[in-house]
Design a protein around this motif. Structure first.
Motif, PDB file in Angstrom:
ATOM      1  N   ILE A  53     -30.149 -26.740  45.713  1.00 40.71           N
ATOM      2  CA  ILE A  53     -31.044 -26.505  44.570  1.00 40.71           C
ATOM      3  C   ILE A  53     -32.360 -25.898  45.036  1.00 40.71           C
ATOM      4  N   PHE A  54     -32.904 -26.436  46.138  1.00 40.43           N
ATOM      5  CA  PHE A  54     -34.174 -25.933  46.663  1.00 40.43           C
ATOM      6  C   PHE A  54     -34.043 -24.474  47.098  1.00 40.43           C
ATOM      7  N   THR A  55     -32.938 -24.144  47.759  1.00 37.48           N
ATOM      8  CA  THR A  55     -32.730 -22.762  48.213  1.00 37.48           C
ATOM      9  C   THR A  55     -32.586 -21.813  47.032  1.00 37.48           C
ATOM     10  N   THR A  56     -31.871 -22.238  45.987  1.00 41.15           N
ATOM     11  CA  THR A  56     -31.691 -21.381  44.816  1.00 41.15           C
ATOM     12  C   THR A  56     -33.010 -21.124  44.099  1.00 41.15           C
ATOM     13  N   LEU A  57     -33.825 -22.165  43.972  1.00 38.09           N
ATOM     14  CA  LEU A  57     -35.095 -21.996  43.271  1.00 38.09           C
ATOM     15  C   LEU A  57     -36.082 -21.126  44.029  1.00 38.09           C
ATOM     16  N   ASN A  58     -36.008 -21.124  45.347  1.00 43.79           N
ATOM     17  CA  ASN A  58     -37.001 -20.415  46.151  1.00 43.79           C
ATOM     18  C   ASN A  58     -36.479 -19.109  46.728  1.00 43.79           C
ATOM     19  N   ARG A  59     -35.295 -18.666  46.290  1.00 40.46           N
ATOM     20  CA  ARG A  59     -34.784 -17.386  46.755  1.00 40.46           C
ATOM     21  C   ARG A  59     -35.432 -16.270  45.949  1.00 40.46           C
ATOM     22  N   ALA A  60     -36.007 -15.312  46.632  1.00 39.63           N
ATOM     23  CA  ALA A  60     -36.812 -14.279  45.966  1.00 39.63           C
ATOM     24  C   ALA A  60     -35.960 -13.269  45.222  1.00 39.63           C
ATOM     25  N   ASP A  61     -34.745 -13.018  45.667  1.00 37.14           N
ATOM     26  CA  ASP A  61     -33.934 -11.960  45.065  1.00 37.14           C
ATOM     27  C   ASP A  61     -32.985 -12.475  43.994  1.00 37.14           C
ATOM     28  N   GLU A  68     -28.195 -21.099  34.199  1.00 32.54           N
ATOM     29  CA  GLU A  68     -28.204 -21.552  35.595  1.00 32.54           C
ATOM     30  C   GLU A  68     -29.266 -22.623  35.809  1.00 32.54           C
ATOM     31  N   LEU A  69     -30.391 -22.512  35.123  1.00 36.68           N
ATOM     32  CA  LEU A  69     -31.412 -23.554  35.216  1.00 36.68           C
ATOM     33  C   LEU A  69     -30.902 -24.873  34.643  1.00 36.68           C
ATOM     34  N   ASP A  70     -30.141 -24.799  33.580  1.00 40.50           N
ATOM     35  CA  ASP A  70     -29.541 -26.018  33.033  1.00 40.50           C
ATOM     36  C   ASP A  70     -28.597 -26.664  34.035  1.00 40.50           C
ATOM     37  N   ASP A  71     -27.818 -25.827  34.736  1.00 37.00           N
ATOM     38  CA  ASP A  71     -26.902 -26.356  35.739  1.00 37.00           C
ATOM     39  C   ASP A  71     -27.674 -27.004  36.893  1.00 37.00           C
ATOM     40  N   LEU A  72     -28.758 -26.360  37.334  1.00 34.09           N
ATOM     41  CA  LEU A  72     -29.575 -26.940  38.401  1.00 34.09           C
ATOM     42  C   LEU A  72     -30.199 -28.252  37.954  1.00 34.09           C
ATOM     43  N   SER A  73     -30.667 -28.302  36.705  1.00 35.03           N
ATOM     44  CA  SER A  73     -31.250 -29.540  36.194  1.00 35.03           C
ATOM     45  C   SER A  73     -30.211 -30.657  36.131  1.00 35.03           C
ATOM     46  N   ALA A  74     -28.995 -30.315  35.712  1.00 32.47           N
ATOM     47  CA  ALA A  74     -27.934 -31.334  35.645  1.00 32.47           C
ATOM     48  C   ALA A  74     -27.588 -31.847  37.040  1.00 32.47           C
ATOM     49  N   ARG A  75     -27.544 -30.960  38.015  1.00 36.85           N
ATOM     50  CA  ARG A  75     -27.253 -31.391  39.391  1.00 36.85           C
ATOM     51  C   ARG A  75     -28.364 -32.283  39.933  1.00 36.85           C
ATOM     52  N   ALA A 144     -35.380 -35.296  44.254  1.00 40.11           N
ATOM     53  CA  ALA A 144     -34.659 -34.924  43.033  1.00 40.11           C
ATOM     54  C   ALA A 144     -35.593 -34.887  41.840  1.00 40.11           C
ATOM     55  N   GLN A 145     -36.523 -35.837  41.764  1.00 41.72           N
ATOM     56  CA  GLN A 145     -37.487 -35.843  40.670  1.00 41.72           C
ATOM     57  C   GLN A 145     -38.391 -34.613  40.740  1.00 41.72           C
ATOM     58  N   GLN A 146     -38.824 -34.225  41.941  1.00 39.70           N
ATOM     59  CA  GLN A 146     -39.659 -33.044  42.102  1.00 39.70           C
ATOM     60  C   GLN A 146     -38.896 -31.775  41.713  1.00 39.70           C
ATOM     61  N   LEU A 147     -37.650 -31.686  42.154  1.00 38.64           N
ATOM     62  CA  LEU A 147     -36.860 -30.494  41.828  1.00 38.64           C
ATOM     63  C   LEU A 147     -36.586 -30.404  40.332  1.00 38.64           C
ATOM     64  N   THR A 153     -40.315 -26.562  34.836  1.00 38.99           N
ATOM     65  CA  THR A 153     -41.417 -25.589  34.846  1.00 38.99           C
ATOM     66  C   THR A 153     -40.901 -24.163  34.852  1.00 38.99           C
ATOM     67  N   ARG A 154     -39.865 -23.908  35.651  1.00 37.22           N
ATOM     68  CA  ARG A 154     -39.284 -22.562  35.698  1.00 37.22           C
ATOM     69  C   ARG A 154     -38.677 -22.179  34.342  1.00 37.22           C
ATOM     70  N   ARG A 155     -38.040 -23.133  33.654  1.00 36.43           N
ATOM     71  CA  ARG A 155     -37.456 -22.833  32.349  1.00 36.43           C
ATOM     72  C   ARG A 155     -38.550 -22.495  31.332  1.00 36.43           C
ATOM     73  N   THR A 156     -39.656 -23.244  31.374  1.00 35.55           N
ATOM     74  CA  THR A 156     -40.768 -22.965  30.452  1.00 35.55           C
ATOM     75  C   THR A 156     -41.361 -21.589  30.704  1.00 35.55           C
ATOM     76  N   ARG A 157     -41.519 -21.252  31.967  1.00 30.42           N
ATOM     77  CA  ARG A 157     -42.057 -19.928  32.297  1.00 30.42           C
ATOM     78  C   ARG A 157     -41.096 -18.820  31.879  1.00 30.42           C
ATOM     79  N   LEU A 158     -39.802 -19.072  32.051  1.00 38.31           N
ATOM     80  CA  LEU A 158     -38.814 -18.065  31.662  1.00 38.31           C
ATOM     81  C   LEU A 158     -38.836 -17.831  30.156  1.00 38.31           C
ATOM     82  N   GLN A 159     -38.943 -18.900  29.388  1.00 36.00           N
ATOM     83  CA  GLN A 159     -39.000 -18.740  27.942  1.00 36.00           C
ATOM     84  C   GLN A 159     -40.270 -18.023  27.509  1.00 36.00           C
TER      85      GLN A 159
END
Length: 760
Positions: A53-61, A68-75, A144-147, A153-159
């Protein structure tokens, strides 16, 4: 986000710290060796998931979408739940190990047995392994709580970015020049290897599936009618009655058509497409069953032989084809969302398609409500709906001309999803209510069999109401999940949102989920019946075998009830995961509230506890407080009920019994002293008056002979003196009646003796 960036190294170091395995030993291991491997494996899986999850969130490309954010949140939620479970389990082993080590001591004593020394060594070794696992579980739970917070936060920014994104206005020539320059890019997705390489098969399969469901829908409706699902048109009855009687057939026809669409598409995709089919095929597979349900449920209502066919022809003409328009709109919305996620077309063509969709949906809505406004049956809501749809269309048009196409597309897509979801939820709710009415009908075969088992009609009605409420709650959760999908009507997104409602979320260390809420409600219901039955057993079976008075039994029952509910409340807090740390802010707020507005409530609460424990006033006592006199009927935690002589009830706050003077007429025993004062002229024979008063009082059967009535002189004046007649009676509650009887006898006896008396 410095705390989050340090999560990955911490997870790596924690993973490398593997506790030593201890040989299984039932005496010294305390069972830790049996679960150590399982817990360590669970923690390693959690660590690997967190790093992904950390790698996916911080990958620049990576362009992360909402799904996908919903899936990361569920994980992240699953990891947090797993680590919380592991933390609870490991904590119990840590407490047990520390307790045993305290008993054995940190060091070996003189002349200590070798088995005790070996056991201490094994326990110390296990303690290190347990504390290592405990530290890892706490670390992974925090990560897990931080992620999860980072994903939110990423979902809010995306919206926000999607709504505020501005493109070239379609009114500018630059927009159309950009569209022409994107032709090679738009065609690339149609080439072999592109997302739409099988566009012909996808198009034929999608159109063919919709056409087939339109052809088969009348036949499925006839089959359902013959099978027992009633279907009536408005010619037989009014439109509302026809809809109410046909709701089961309408819903079942929609469900059958949805299943038919899904099966046909699966067969077609397996025969004409690749094994996976691609993301567009997956989108069609999710959308076509919904479209089939809309078309199948729309035919019995809007068709030529539907409910509206024999009613007002204007209504049917105004709503003709609305089911197909709604189904195609939902399909187009999901496809455009998929095109946007997969970058199927260039940005200009994608924007043009979103413009066409937004304007088409707005024009269709305005036209439908305009035609409904001319009908008599729909004039109550059609003008309002027309005004709202016109307002949305105007806002969308202005936004498109200014270049805010994403805002217009999201607005129309969200309203379309909410409207469709609301219609489906209402239809399913009516169908569920119709099914319950049919099943629990008092004359039905199912109800007759339940009556034979001892269930009354009233109980069956209660079961029906409860099941109806549960079904409505689930449907409201479904509608809430649809509203959370940001304008998408994808079944995968809706299912994921609905699953998250059941799995729950952890906010400030408190797990909030539907299963927790249901468990807490179930605990309250079970506790209510259990406490009530236990209270009845104590009152009716146990207490009658004792010699306690009614005041003591009432206090025992009240204290038992309050203590039981306190334990239930603590159990609910434990299930919800609330601790003293979680409740710090609540306690702080309550302390301020108590200081300002809750003083009297707390004062009465504490006074009630004192009354029940100390029992200066008991149920059944005759008391006099603040000028009112009556029997104590009930002592609750806040107030005491006093029954007055006129039949009314005086509710007195418990604090008054502690802070003010109270006269308890029955606390010293069942008997009571009655005193009546008389004014006697100084010229009368005082000895005769005294003997006559005693004689009159002794003749009353309510007056006790032991002690005998007595007369005393209580006051003197120039012309008369005051004599007090005191008698002992059986009950203080008879004081008024006995005093009336004595005064009547005194008046009659002293009148015959020509002696004038007056009461003082």
């Amino acid at each position: 986000m410095p705390l989050l960036t340090s999560a990955a190294p911490a997870a790596t170091s924690a993973t490398q710290t593997t506790p030593q395995k201890v040989p299984a030993d039932t005496n010294g291991g305390l069972g830790w060796s049996a679960v150590a491997d399982t817990i360590n494996h669970q923690l390693e899986d959690s660590s690997a998931t967190l790093k992904q999850i950390f790698t996916t969130l911080n990958r620049a490309d990576t362009n992360i979408g909402s799904s996908e954010l919903d899936d990361l949140s569920a994980r992240a939620q699953r990891v947090q739940q797993n680590t919380q479970d592991a933390l609870t389990q490991v904590q119990s082993y840590d407490d047990i190990t520390d307790s045993y080590l305290k008993i054995l001591g940190p060091k070996a004593a003189d002349n200590e047995d070798s088995s005790v020394t070996a056991q201490r060594a094994r326990l110390q070794q296990n303690s290190q392994a347990v504390k290592s696992a405990l530290m890892r579980a706490k670390l992974y739970s925090l990560q897990a709580q931080q992620l999860n917070s980072a994903v939110a936060t990423r979902r809010t920014r995306l919206q926000q970015a999607a709504l505020s994104q501005r493109t070239i206005s379609p009114a500018a020539p630059k927009f159309w020049r950009a569209l022409l320059t994107e032709r090679p890019e738009n065609r690339s997705s149609l080439h072999p290897g592109g997302v739409l390489a099988d566009w012909m098969m996808l198009l034929v399969g999608g159109i063919g599936t919709l056409v087939l469901v339109g052809v088969i829908s009348p036949f499925t409706l006839k089959a359902l009618s013959r099978a027992g699902a009633r279907f009536r048109t408005s010619a037989e009855s009014g439109v509302k009655d026809a809809l109410a009687n046909s709701v089961l057939a309408i819903t079942l026809n929609g469900i059958v058509c949805a299943a038919f669409n899904g099966i046909v598409w699966l067969i077609w995709s397996a025969a004409a497409l690749d094994v996976e089919g691609g993301p567009i095929a997956l989108t069609l597979g999710e959308s076509l069953p919904v479209c089939g349900f809309i078309i199948g449920a729309g035919l019995p209502v809007f068709g030529r032989k539907g409910v509206l066919a024999a009613g007002n022809p204007g209504e049917r003409k105004a709503l003709r084809g609305v089911d197909w328009m709604l189904a195609l709109s939902i399909l187009s919305l999901n496809l455009l969302r998929a095109f946007q996620t997969q970058d199927v077309f260039g940005p200009t063509l994608q924007t043009l398609l979103e413009i066409v969709f937004s304007l088409t949906v707005g024009i269709c809505a305005v036209d439908i409500f305009r035609r409904l406004g001319n009908q008599d049956d729909t004039r109550t809501f059609a003008p309002t709906a027309l005004g709202l749809s016109s307002l949305v269309f105007g806002i969308s048009l202005v936004a498109i001309l200014l270049g805010y196409v994403s805002f217009a597309f999201s607005l129309n897509g969200w309203l379309l999803s909410i409207g469709t979801g609301l219609a489906i939820v209402i239809l399913l709710g009516l169908c569920w209510r119709s099914v319950l009415d049919h099943v629990f009908n008092s004359e039905g075969r199912f109800s007759v069999r339940l009556h034979a088992l001892g269930l009354s009609s009233r109980r069956l009605t209660q079961i029906s109401v409860i099941l109806s409420g549960l079904g409505n709650i689930l449907l409201l959760l479904l509608l809430f999940s649809i509203a959370q999908t940001d304008g998408s009507f994808s079944m995968a997104d809706i299912g994921n949102r609905l699953r998250l409602l059941f799995v729950g979320n952890t906010i400030h260390g408190v797990k909030i989920s539907l299963d927790t809420v249901v468990l807490c409600i179930g605990l309250v219901i079970v506790a209510y019946y259990l406490i009530r039955q236990t209270k009845h057993w104590i009152r009716d079976r146990f207490l009658p075998t004792t010699q306690l008075d009614i005041g003591a039994t009432t206090s025992i029952l009240s204290i038992f009830t309050y203590c039981s509910w306190i334990l239930v409340g603590l159990g609910i807090l434990s299930i919800a995961g609330l601790s003293v740390q979680n409740l710090t802010w609540v306690v702080s707020a309550l302390s301020v509230g108590i200081g300002f507005g809750l003083q009297s409530i707390v004062q009465n609460f504490v006074s009630g506890m004192i009354l029940m424990a100390e029992r200066p006033v008991r149920v059944g006592d005759l008391v006099e407080i603040a000028g009112a006199k009556g029997d104590v009927k009930r002592i609750s935690i806040r107030a005491t009920d006093i029954g007055l002589g006129d039949g009314s009830t005086l509710i007195v706050p418990n604090s008054q019994f502690i802070t003010s003077s109270v006269k308890n007429c029955t606390t010293s025993g069942s008997t009571s002293v009655l005193t009546v004062n008389f004014k006697v002229p100084s010229t009368a024979d005082l000895d005769k008056v005294k003997s006559l008063l005693i004689e009159v009082a002794a003749q009353r059967p309510e007056v006790l002979s032991n002690p005998a009535p007595s007369v005393k002189v209580s006051a003197l004046s120039n012309f008369n003196l005051t004599m007090s007649l005191s008698v002992r009676i059986m009950s203080a509650r008879d004081g008024g009646n006995v005093q009336d009887a004595i005064l009547f006898d005194v008046f009659r006896r002293f009148g015959s003796e020509n002696i004038t008396l007056t009461t003082a």
